[in-house]
Design a protein around this motif. Structure first.
Motif, mmCIF file in Angstrom:
data_model
loop_
_atom_site.group_PDB
_atom_site.id
_atom_site.type_symbol
_atom_site.label_atom_id
_atom_site.label_comp_id
_atom_site.label_asym_id
_atom_site.label_seq_id
_atom_site.Cartn_x
_atom_site.Cartn_y
_atom_site.Cartn_z
ATOM 1 N N LEU A 25 5.280 109.723 39.469
ATOM 2 C CA LEU A 25 5.567 109.313 38.092
ATOM 3 C C LEU A 25 4.288 109.146 37.296
ATOM 4 C CD1 LEU A 25 7.342 108.249 35.818
ATOM 5 C CD2 LEU A 25 7.343 106.011 36.943
ATOM 6 N N ALA A 26 3.302 108.491 37.893
ATOM 7 C CA ALA A 26 2.025 108.297 37.196
ATOM 8 C C ALA A 26 1.332 109.630 36.925
ATOM 9 C CB ALA A 26 1.115 107.384 38.021
ATOM 10 N N LEU A 27 1.367 110.540 37.899
ATOM 11 C CA LEU A 27 0.737 111.840 37.710
ATOM 12 C C LEU A 27 1.455 112.665 36.637
ATOM 13 C CD1 LEU A 27 -0.077 112.890 41.384
ATOM 14 C CD2 LEU A 27 -1.684 112.191 39.607
ATOM 15 N N ALA A 28 2.790 112.618 36.635
ATOM 16 C CA ALA A 28 3.549 113.378 35.636
ATOM 17 C C ALA A 28 3.259 112.869 34.226
ATOM 18 C CB ALA A 28 5.042 113.294 35.937
ATOM 19 N N LEU A 29 3.209 111.559 34.063
ATOM 20 C CA LEU A 29 2.888 111.005 32.749
ATOM 21 C C LEU A 29 1.477 111.392 32.315
ATOM 22 C CD1 LEU A 29 4.439 107.424 33.061
ATOM 23 C CD2 LEU A 29 5.272 109.314 31.667
ATOM 24 N N LEU A 30 0.543 111.335 33.255
ATOM 25 C CA LEU A 30 -0.842 111.693 32.934
ATOM 26 C C LEU A 30 -0.955 113.170 32.577
ATOM 27 C CD1 LEU A 30 -3.872 111.042 32.809
ATOM 28 C CD2 LEU A 30 -3.972 111.486 35.273
ATOM 29 N N ALA A 92 22.039 115.157 36.465
ATOM 30 C CA ALA A 92 21.892 116.548 36.048
ATOM 31 C C ALA A 92 21.108 116.675 34.753
ATOM 32 C CB ALA A 92 23.273 117.190 35.898
ATOM 33 N N GLY A 93 21.299 115.731 33.837
ATOM 34 C CA GLY A 93 20.552 115.770 32.583
ATOM 35 C C GLY A 93 19.065 115.658 32.812
ATOM 36 N N ARG A 94 18.661 114.864 33.791
ATOM 37 C CA ARG A 94 17.238 114.723 34.077
ATOM 38 C C ARG A 94 16.664 116.029 34.624
ATOM 39 N NH1 ARG A 94 14.802 109.418 36.851
ATOM 40 N NH2 ARG A 94 15.331 108.733 34.749
ATOM 41 N N LEU A 95 17.433 116.728 35.453
ATOM 42 C CA LEU A 95 16.968 118.010 35.978
ATOM 43 C C LEU A 95 16.809 119.037 34.859
ATOM 44 C CD1 LEU A 95 19.050 118.303 39.280
ATOM 45 C CD2 LEU A 95 16.632 117.726 39.035
ATOM 46 N N LEU A 96 17.744 119.054 33.923
ATOM 47 C CA LEU A 96 17.658 120.000 32.813
ATOM 48 C C LEU A 96 16.443 119.726 31.939
ATOM 49 C CD1 LEU A 96 21.428 120.252 31.760
ATOM 50 C CD2 LEU A 96 20.068 121.939 33.003
ATOM 51 N N VAL A 97 16.197 118.448 31.651
ATOM 52 C CA VAL A 97 15.045 118.099 30.819
ATOM 53 C C VAL A 97 13.741 118.400 31.557
ATOM 54 C CG1 VAL A 97 13.868 116.206 29.659
ATOM 55 C CG2 VAL A 97 16.340 116.378 29.527
ATOM 56 N N ALA A 98 13.711 118.141 32.866
ATOM 57 C CA ALA A 98 12.520 118.460 33.653
ATOM 58 C C ALA A 98 12.266 119.967 33.666
ATOM 59 C CB ALA A 98 12.685 117.936 35.078
ATOM 60 N N ALA A 99 13.338 120.756 33.759
ATOM 61 C CA ALA A 99 13.180 122.213 33.713
ATOM 62 C C ALA A 99 12.650 122.651 32.350
ATOM 63 C CB ALA A 99 14.522 122.886 34.012
ATOM 64 N N LEU A 100 13.123 122.018 31.280
ATOM 65 C CA LEU A 100 12.622 122.344 29.948
ATOM 66 C C LEU A 100 11.138 122.013 29.826
ATOM 67 C CD1 LEU A 100 13.144 123.262 27.052
ATOM 68 C CD2 LEU A 100 13.867 120.925 26.511
ATOM 69 N N LEU A 101 10.718 120.909 30.431
ATOM 70 C CA LEU A 101 9.311 120.540 30.423
ATOM 71 C C LEU A 101 8.468 121.588 31.150
ATOM 72 C CD1 LEU A 101 6.941 118.596 30.008
ATOM 73 C CD2 LEU A 101 7.733 117.298 31.992
ATOM 74 N N LEU A 154 -0.885 124.440 31.573
ATOM 75 C CA LEU A 154 -0.761 124.312 33.023
ATOM 76 C C LEU A 154 -0.486 122.868 33.426
ATOM 77 C CD1 LEU A 154 -0.929 125.656 35.789
ATOM 78 C CD2 LEU A 154 -3.407 125.292 35.745
ATOM 79 N N LEU A 155 -1.110 121.923 32.735
ATOM 80 C CA LEU A 155 -0.839 120.502 33.006
ATOM 81 C C LEU A 155 0.603 120.156 32.682
ATOM 82 C CD1 LEU A 155 -4.117 118.807 31.691
ATOM 83 C CD2 LEU A 155 -3.422 119.158 34.069
ATOM 84 N N LEU A 156 1.120 120.695 31.583
ATOM 85 C CA LEU A 156 2.534 120.476 31.248
ATOM 86 C C LEU A 156 3.442 121.069 32.316
ATOM 87 C CD1 LEU A 156 2.544 121.201 27.406
ATOM 88 C CD2 LEU A 156 2.990 118.999 28.498
ATOM 89 N N LEU A 157 3.083 122.236 32.804
ATOM 90 C CA LEU A 157 3.867 122.866 33.865
ATOM 91 C C LEU A 157 3.880 122.010 35.123
ATOM 92 C CD1 LEU A 157 5.415 125.226 35.108
ATOM 93 C CD2 LEU A 157 3.214 126.347 35.540
ATOM 94 N N LEU A 158 2.730 121.466 35.498
ATOM 95 C CA LEU A 158 2.664 120.597 36.676
ATOM 96 C C LEU A 158 3.506 119.340 36.486
ATOM 97 C CD1 LEU A 158 -1.126 120.858 37.608
ATOM 98 C CD2 LEU A 158 0.816 121.927 38.760
ATOM 99 N N ALA A 159 3.486 118.780 35.274
ATOM 100 C CA ALA A 159 4.314 117.600 34.999
ATOM 101 C C ALA A 159 5.791 117.937 35.158
ATOM 102 C CB ALA A 159 4.028 117.080 33.591
ATOM 103 N N GLY A 160 6.203 119.110 34.686
ATOM 104 C CA GLY A 160 7.592 119.524 34.840
ATOM 105 C C GLY A 160 7.975 119.735 36.288
ATOM 106 N N ALA A 163 8.487 116.423 37.872
ATOM 107 C CA ALA A 163 9.767 115.847 37.448
ATOM 108 C C ALA A 163 10.925 116.500 38.181
ATOM 109 C CB ALA A 163 9.922 115.996 35.934
ATOM 110 N N LEU A 164 10.846 117.796 38.427
ATOM 111 C CA LEU A 164 11.905 118.477 39.166
ATOM 112 C C LEU A 164 11.957 118.025 40.621
ATOM 113 C CD1 LEU A 164 11.573 122.130 37.811
ATOM 114 C CD2 LEU A 164 13.507 120.587 37.478
#
Length: 214
Positions: A25-30, A92-101, A154-160, A163-164
């Motif tokens: 969680l901390a890494l994804a936010l960062l 399921a909503g969290r998975l969809l939003v994580a995929a969008l990220l 790339l950082l956004l991709l890693l955060a997504g 999250a997935l």
């Protein structure tokens, strides 16, 4: 008689997943916040330089990232909003939003790299400088800012991806303000007043009642 055994007692594995969930969680936010900030910063910087021939001389041209393409900045904003929305949805909503990220990060990387070969912004400046709508830039060079924008994507991709993988174990927004439809217990009714108490007798007299008639 007591027996001593050398078999160790089993340890609970509960702290392990909890620790990995907090770390992810901390890494994804960062990664998400830093990646979006880097992309937005990079798109405001100069991405390409060139020259156009005007009256027998060379006229310098320069284009910022937002002039070349507006896709990276738009996807960075979408990714940042998706990062916040991850905590507002569940299952399921969290998975969809994580995929969008994750898709926002991948799209940012692709659009930033494609901007390296895009000369349309400089061509427009060359046409304006020469007064010839068919004029194009003579020479074109690129700065390092498109690569910086790609790194932010790339950082956004890693955060997504985080999250997935770990989003199911992340906490959600507090539901204390949400209505769950349950019936709340009513407050206990006040005990019946004693009519023989002096204050109750005075209250009855104030209301015009005869307290001795009870």
């Amino acid at each position: 008689m007591e027996y001593v055994t050398a078999v160790p007692h089993p340890r609970s594995d509960t702290p392990g997943p909890a620790r990995s969930g907090r770390r992810s969680l901390a890494l994804a936010l960062l990664f998400g916040a830093l990646g979006a900030a880097v992309v937005l910063l990079a798109t405001r910087r100069g991405w390409s330089d060139g020259t156009a021939t005007v009256a027998g001389g060379e006229f310098p041209l320069s284009a910022a990232g937002s002039d070349v393409t507006g896709v990276p900045a738009a996807l960075a904003i979408v990714g940042l909003a998706s990062l916040v929305a991850v905590f507002a949805v569940k299952r399921a909503g969290r998975l969809l939003v994580a995929a969008l990220l994750a898709l926002s990060g991948a799209g940012t990387v692709a659009s930033a790299l494609l901007g390296l070969s895009d000369s349309s912004a400089l061509d427009e400046q060359a046409a304006a400088a020469t007064g010839d709508t068919a004029a194009t830039v003579d020479t074109m060079t690129h700065t390092g800012w498109p690569y910086v924008a790609a790194a932010g994507g790339l950082l956004l991709l890693l955060a997504g991806l985080l999250a997935l993988r770990y989003g199911r174990s992340w906490p959600a927004m507090s539901g204390r303000y949400e209505r769950d439809g349950s019936v709340r217990p009513r407050r206990a009714a006040r005990a019946a007043a004693d009519p023989e108490r002096p204050e109750e007798i005075w209250k009855a007299l104030d209301r015009g009642e005869d307290p001795t008639s009870a």
